[in-house]
Structure formats: C-alpha cells, structure tokens
Design an enzyme around this catalytic site. Structure first.
Site, PDB file in Angstrom:
ATOM      1  N   LYS A  74       0.850  -1.200   0.000  1.00  0.00           N
ATOM      2  CA  LYS A  74       0.000   0.000   0.000  1.00  0.00           C
ATOM      3  C   LYS A  74       0.878   1.240   0.000  1.00  0.00           C
ATOM      4  CE  LYS A  74      -3.924   2.093   2.482  1.00  0.00           C
ATOM      5  NZ  LYS A  74      -4.838   1.998   3.630  1.00  0.00           N
ATOM      6  N   SER A 149      -9.876   1.925   2.541  1.00  0.00           N
ATOM      7  CA  SER A 149      -8.990   2.688   1.689  1.00  0.00           C
ATOM      8  C   SER A 149      -7.952   1.846   0.954  1.00  0.00           C
ATOM      9  CB  SER A 149      -8.267   3.743   2.531  1.00  0.00           C
ATOM     10  OG  SER A 149      -7.405   3.120   3.478  1.00  0.00           O
ATOM     11  N   SER A 173     -10.098  -0.425   6.788  1.00  0.00           N
ATOM     12  CA  SER A 173      -9.504  -0.324   5.452  1.00  0.00           C
ATOM     13  C   SER A 173      -8.794  -1.555   4.932  1.00  0.00           C
ATOM     14  CB  SER A 173      -8.542   0.857   5.398  1.00  0.00           C
ATOM     15  OG  SER A 173      -9.272   2.028   5.217  1.00  0.00           O
TER      16      SER A 173
HETATM   17  N1  GLN Z   1     -13.337   4.293   5.799  1.00  0.00           N
HETATM   18  C1  GLN Z   1     -12.817   4.718   7.079  1.00  0.00           C
HETATM   19  C2  GLN Z   1     -12.358   6.141   6.963  1.00  0.00           C
HETATM   20  O1  GLN Z   1     -12.564   6.703   5.941  1.00  0.00           O
HETATM   21  C3  GLN Z   1     -11.679   3.831   7.489  1.00  0.00           C
HETATM   22  C4  GLN Z   1     -10.456   4.095   6.738  1.00  0.00           C
HETATM   23  C5  GLN Z   1      -9.290   3.297   7.203  1.00  0.00           C
HETATM   24  O2  GLN Z   1      -9.426   2.278   7.880  1.00  0.00           O
HETATM   25  N2  GLN Z   1      -8.100   3.796   6.885  1.00  0.00           N
HETATM   26  O3  GLN Z   1     -11.799   6.710   7.860  1.00  0.00           O
END
Ligand code: GLN
Length: 480
Positions: A74, A149, A173
């Site tokens: 990532k 994400s 995410s």
């Molecule tokens: N979708 C959640 C957010 O937007 C979690 C994102 C994540 O785990 N990095 O914060």
C-alpha cells in the site's frame, strides 16, 4: 502446473523449494499482470527493482523463508527508492529516505516488492475513489468499487497481480476491501505490527496487515512482520509466534454473533450469506451465542471525532517545506502553507482536517475529543464482557456488497456507514479479519471474525477451518 499467478504464496514457496520455478519466473509472471491497467491497482510497478531482488534471491546459497514471492505494498507505507504518495497530490513524486519496518522485515524474509498500490488519499475513504490518481476497479465488476482505503492492495490480490499484499486499517480499510473483493484481509491487534514508516492517519487506530487469497497465506505474511520495533514505542512482542493454522474442526469454539451488526442497515443478501457461513461454523462443532455491543450505536460518531482529531495533528507536517508539493505562488510563509495545503489536499482530507481541528479546539476539546475517548473506553469494556463468555465474535464485514463507482461520492455520511461493522474492533484495538463467505447478487460477501487482544492464532484457526468448509472460489466471476 497451474498458471504461476494462480498459485497461493504457500504453493509458490513450495514450487520454488522443489526447483520447479525460480523467483525470477514467478516475478515475471506477476509483473505482466501488475503492469496491466485494467484495474488500476498499482500506482507504480518497479520491474527492475523487483527483478533485481528476485535474481539476488535465486542466486543466494540459502533460500529465505518467503523464497522470492512477489508482494504489493500500500502506498501509505514508506519505501526507500520507490515513490510513496499515500494517494495524495501533496506527496506526488515523494521518495522517502527510509523503508517502513514491516516492509523491510518482509524484504529481509525474501519477499519481492513489485510496487505500490492505490488507496484513498491518506487512507481516508471506503471506496478508493478519494485517490488523487483515479479510482481502482473491483475485479468482480469493473464498474464497482474495490472498497477502501486499501482498495489497490485488495484488487491486486483478487486480480492475481500478486498472491498477497499489505494494507493498513484504521477503521476497516483492510477488512472492508477484502470483503468487497472476495479475499482474506486481516487487521492485527493494535501494536502487533510496527507503524514506523506508515504515513500516519490516526495513530491510536492505524495498523498494518495482510491481504491474501487464503487464511494460511495471510498468517504466513503476518508471521514475518510482527514484533516489537524500537522505532515504534507502541509496538509489542506477541506472547507466541504466529502459527500457520491447520485445524479443520471448531469443536468447543464459542462464537458470539453480534446482534447489533446483523440487523438494520445490513443488506438482506449479505445477512443471509453470513448466516449460512455461521451455520457452517456450527456444523464444524462451534456453538453460536447472541452477544451485544451496547455502545455500538456510538461507534461511528466516536470514530469520526477521534480519527479526524488525530489526522488534523498528523497532517500538519505537510506544510510545503519538508516534503512533496510546494506551491509555486506564495509571497510569505503563511501563504506557502495555505496555498500548498489547499492545492495538495483533496476534499475529503480537508473535511477531516477541519472536523478534527474543530474537535480539538480548546473550548471544545473535552466536549468532543474527551467525550469520544470516554465512549471508546466503554466500548473496550463491552468487548471485555463479551470475551468473558465467548472465544471469538462474528458479523458481516460490510453492510453491503461492492457498490457502483460514483454511487456514494456525493454523500460522505453514506460512505462513512460502509465501516459500521469494522469500526468497533478498531476502537477497541482488537485483531479482526474478513474471509469471503459466499456471493450475494454475484458479488462477494465477507464474514468478519474478531477476538480478544493478541488472539491472532485463535482467529486464524477459526477462519481457516471455516474457509475450508465454505470452499469459496476467489476467482472473480467472469472478468479476470
Ligand atoms: N473508511 C474509514 C475512513 O474513511 C476507514 C479508513 C481506514 O481504515 N483507513 O476513515
């Protein structure tokens, strides 16, 4: 032998060990797919760097444990010599001066980094559509999101561009994109993996973890990442090493089914598929028990105070002086900050910085951030109560299957609801994973399993036996 890109990492390691294939051949096969732009999983693929690593491993007198199997990383993880943008324009072209500990450990164990995967900007999002470099597509349906994400990491594994990859999970995410792409995704106990070199979003929640197509592969990748790192004072040694799961039965395992996450807001098709998976666990000898997280209704509000508050502090470092983008058009220091940040950050990141700055303002600190921290403690206690009665808990990972590109971009609140099932475990710092458990409308559904802190091995055993019983085919229907 099957196509090289169809092999699991474990099978690939065995094939290399038996001399049936070299790391260079395996890496070449995956590079050919990784370089395809069908899914836009990767922001950068570095063919030369990957092949050089593979050649070194093939030539070494002894094979490292991961034997030269390719991995996707990532783009939130810093990699020396590889551009690292965290999906943001503000870091366009940025080359870190060091490599994240977890990536360095994998490379030392013989993993070959193919490149950096696409993501929502600074890991804020649930669809990969907040990337400054364009969205990633779901290998099961190219008009749908892969989740986020860590959407690029999930789609790269689903599309067989790599057998496994790394993501980061702050509120879901890793688990949510794993669910939407029909693969396995695991968020370890907070502190199990060093965050050194992970570009921070919300430091009290961020954790790095594996994506893979099997539970055993995800355990194997995690095995080589965990443990205390002097560069991250929140990192810890696990009480026992991560073991590869092998049990096929679940006799005596008490599974708590989280009632709050099985009802309203969860699509009927998702619920029915998860119920079938729970019945499969029961037929392996597990017992099912309804359990409650009484404070679950505050989880989203709590998360959306804590995560933006921490992000507003963490992202203050992107000032146009030290890293990445700097505005071409400023007359003094303040203007440099303002213009750099307004040009470099996307709308979701700006929204979070504003929310967080507000929640941390001196007059509001206790009413918002302080209160959210107190509710977080109540949620930790909810789970303590639950785990005095059951060994693991189960729920859907995502309330819906992969949704169409563009469907939720105009409505941040609907987007935030995508993580309703994963955020409680994040707030409590618990290990949690998603395994594919069936299809609804032809699209994958994820079963989430979570356990008490440091119960990684128990979780892998439960997930592995369930995975075997379900026999889910991870090949994306028709499009790969
Ligand atoms: N979708 C959640 C957010 O937007 C979690 C994102 C994540 O785990 N990095 O914060």
């Amino acid at each position: 032998m099957a196509e090289l890109t169809d092999l699991t990492a474990e099978e690939a390691i065995a094939a290399i060990g038996a001399g049936e294939v070299s790391s260079v051949e395996l890496t070449e096969a995956h590079l050919a797919r990784a370089e395809s732009d069908t899914w836009h999983s990767f922001l950068e693929v570095d063919r030369e760097r990957a092949l050089a690593a593979a050649r070194r491993i093939d030539a070494a007198p002894e094979r490292p444990p991961l034997a030269g199997v390719p991995v996707g990383i990532k783009d939130a993880l810093s990699t020396k010599d590889l551009t690292t943008t965290s999906g943001s324009k503000i870091l366009e072209g940025f080359r870190p001066v060091y490599t994240a500990t977890c990536v360095a450990r994998l490379e030392a164990a013989g993993a070959v980094v193919l490149g950096k995967t696409n993501m929502d900007e600074f890991a804020m999002g649930s669809s990969c559509e907040n990337s400054a470099y364009g969205p990633t597509r779901n290998p099961w349906d190219l008009d749908r999101v892969p989740g986020g994400s860590s959407g690029g990491s999930a789609s790269s594994v689903s599309a067989r561009q790599v057998p496994w990859s790394l993501g980061s999970d702050t509120g879901g995410s890793i688990r949510q994109p794993a669910a939407l792409c029909g693969i396995v995704g695991m968020k370890p106990t907070y502190g199990a993996v060093s965050r050194y070199g992970l570009i921070a979003f919300a430091s009290s929640l961020d954790q790095v973890g594996p994506f893979a197509r099997t539970v055993r592969d995800s355990a194997l990748l995690l095995q080589h990442m965990v443990g205390h790192d002097p560069m991250d004072s929140t990192s810890i040694d696990l009480p026992e090493p991560i073991a590869l799961p092998s049990r096929e039965r679940l006799d005596g395992l008490r599974v708590g089914v989280i009632e709050e996450l099985m009802g309203e807001g969860v699509d009927a098709g998702v619920r029915a598929t998860v119920e079938t998976a729970l019945a499969a666990m029961e037929s392996l000898g597990a017992t099912l028990h309804p359990v409650h997280i009484p404070h679950a209704k505050y989880a989203l509000a709590t998360y959306y105070l804590i995560a933006p508050a921490e992000c507003s502090a963490n992202l203050a470092r992107f000032d146009g002086i030290r890293y990445g983008h700097r505005t071409a058009d400023a007359h003094d220091l303040l203007e440099t900050y303002e213009r750099t940040r307004s040009e470099g950050f996307g709308p979701e990141v700006k929204r979070r910085i504003m929310l967080g700055t507000f929640a941390l303002a001196s007059g509001y600190y206790d009413a918002y951030y302080g209160q959210a921290q107190r509710v977080r403690t109540l949620m930790v206690r909810d789970f303590d109560d639950i785990f005095s009665e059951v060994d693991v808990v189960a729920s859907p990972t995502s309330p819906s299957v992969a949704f169409p590109l563009g469907e939720r971009t105009a409505d941040p609140y609907t987007m935030y609801l995508s993580d309703i099932c994963t955020i409680p475990m994040s707030l409590a710092g618990l290990p949690a994973m998603s395994i594919p458990c069936g299809l609804s409308d032809g699209l994958p559904v994820g079963l989430q399993l979570a356990g008490p802190a440091l119960s990684e091995n128990r979780l892998f055993e439960a997930a592995h036996a369930t995975e075997l019983a379900l026999g889910f085919d991870t090949r994306p229907g028709g499009t790969a």
